[in-house]
Design an enzyme around this catalytic site. Structure first.
Site, PDB file in Angstrom:
ATOM      1  N   ASP A   1       0.798  -1.239   0.000  1.00 57.68           N
ATOM      2  CA  ASP A   1       0.000   0.000   0.000  1.00 57.68           C
ATOM      3  C   ASP A   1       0.832   1.293   0.000  1.00 57.68           C
ATOM      4  O   ASP A   1       0.552   2.217   0.772  1.00 57.68           O
ATOM      5  CB  ASP A   1      -0.938   0.018   1.214  1.00 57.68           C
TER       6      ASP A   1
ATOM      7  N   CYS B   1      -1.726  -2.923   7.884  1.00 60.31           N
ATOM      8  CA  CYS B   1      -1.683  -3.795   6.709  1.00 60.31           C
ATOM      9  C   CYS B   1      -0.395  -4.610   6.616  1.00 60.31           C
ATOM     10  O   CYS B   1      -0.419  -5.768   6.191  1.00 60.31           O
ATOM     11  CB  CYS B   1      -1.923  -2.985   5.441  1.00 60.31           C
TER      12      CYS B   1
ATOM     13  N   LYS C   1      -7.027  -4.814  -2.960  1.00 55.62           N
ATOM     14  CA  LYS C   1      -7.780  -5.337  -1.817  1.00 55.62           C
ATOM     15  C   LYS C   1      -8.712  -4.261  -1.283  1.00 55.62           C
ATOM     16  O   LYS C   1      -8.530  -3.074  -1.534  1.00 55.62           O
ATOM     17  CB  LYS C   1      -6.834  -5.832  -0.727  1.00 55.62           C
TER      18      LYS C   1
END
Length: 208
Positions: free
Chosen positions: A13, A156, A111
């Site tokens: 990310d 994450c 995601k």
């Protein structure tokens, strides 16, 4: 540290909304970019993940009347932190940071695109059973060790590392190539979890 063709770098990310000036900025988040770029030169296998939310996503505080960011709600799969609206599909905030070298990545995993469930981990959504497809990719490629970097360390990155370890992979978190949010002691909790699960934590010096 010797890197083999059975190792994979998983960069989590590294998107504009998680960097300075973004909608959900991780403190100094953009500083992971040069570190990841440098480490990536050592890897033949590189996977990127990308938060990819619809505007009406269940994790967004503005979608819940009277709720503020960082409050929580209870969903079918457990407690859900409510976030500012971020990484909305097709927006500049959802794009990878412009300085991130993405050319050599063999896979991009999106995601969090299902409206009713959040997804911290690169392997499973927050119900712990809906797969992203990455686990099958890693196994089919016969990869053995997952090196994890990116944003944010205590969400994450943590969930991805834990799920990869639970799936039987050796896991190494590159701490210098991560930054954390540190919500209510979440960074300390993350380090404790890594120790308990046998997840290694290394610095950039390991790759010099």
């Amino acid at each position: 540290m010797k890197i083999s063709d059975r190792d994979v770098l998983l960069a989590i990310d590294v998107q504009n909304d998680f960097c300075s000036g973004g909608a959900l900025a991780v403190p100094s988040g953009e500083k992971v970019v040069p570190a990841i770029n440098r480490i990536a030169q050592r890897f033949g296998n590189i996977v990127l993940t990308q938060d990819w939310h619809p505007r009406d996503h269940v994790s967004f505080a503005p979608n819940h009347a009277g709720k503020q960011p960082f409050q929580t709600i209870e969903l079918d799969y457990g407690t859900q932190v409510l976030w500012p609206m971020h990484c909305v599909q097709g927006t500049s905030g959802a794009e990878f940071h412009r300085d991130l070298d993405i050319v050599r990545a063999s896979l991009v995993v999106r995601k969090g695109f299902r409206r009713g469930i959040d997804s911290y981990s690169a392997l499973f959504e927050n119900d712990k059973k809906t797969p992203t497809g990455l686990l099958g990719y890693l196994r089919e490629r016969e990869l053995k060790t997952v090196f994890v970097a990116g944003l944010a360390l205590d969400f994450c990155v943590r969930f991805s590392a834990e799920d990869a370890r639970a799936a039987g992979f050796d896991v190494v978190v590159i701490e210098d190539a991560c930054r954390g949010i540190d919500l209510d002691g979440s960074v300390a909790s993350t380090h404790q979890s890594f120790r308990q699960r046998g997840i290694s934590v290394v610095g950039l010096e390991a790759f010099l």
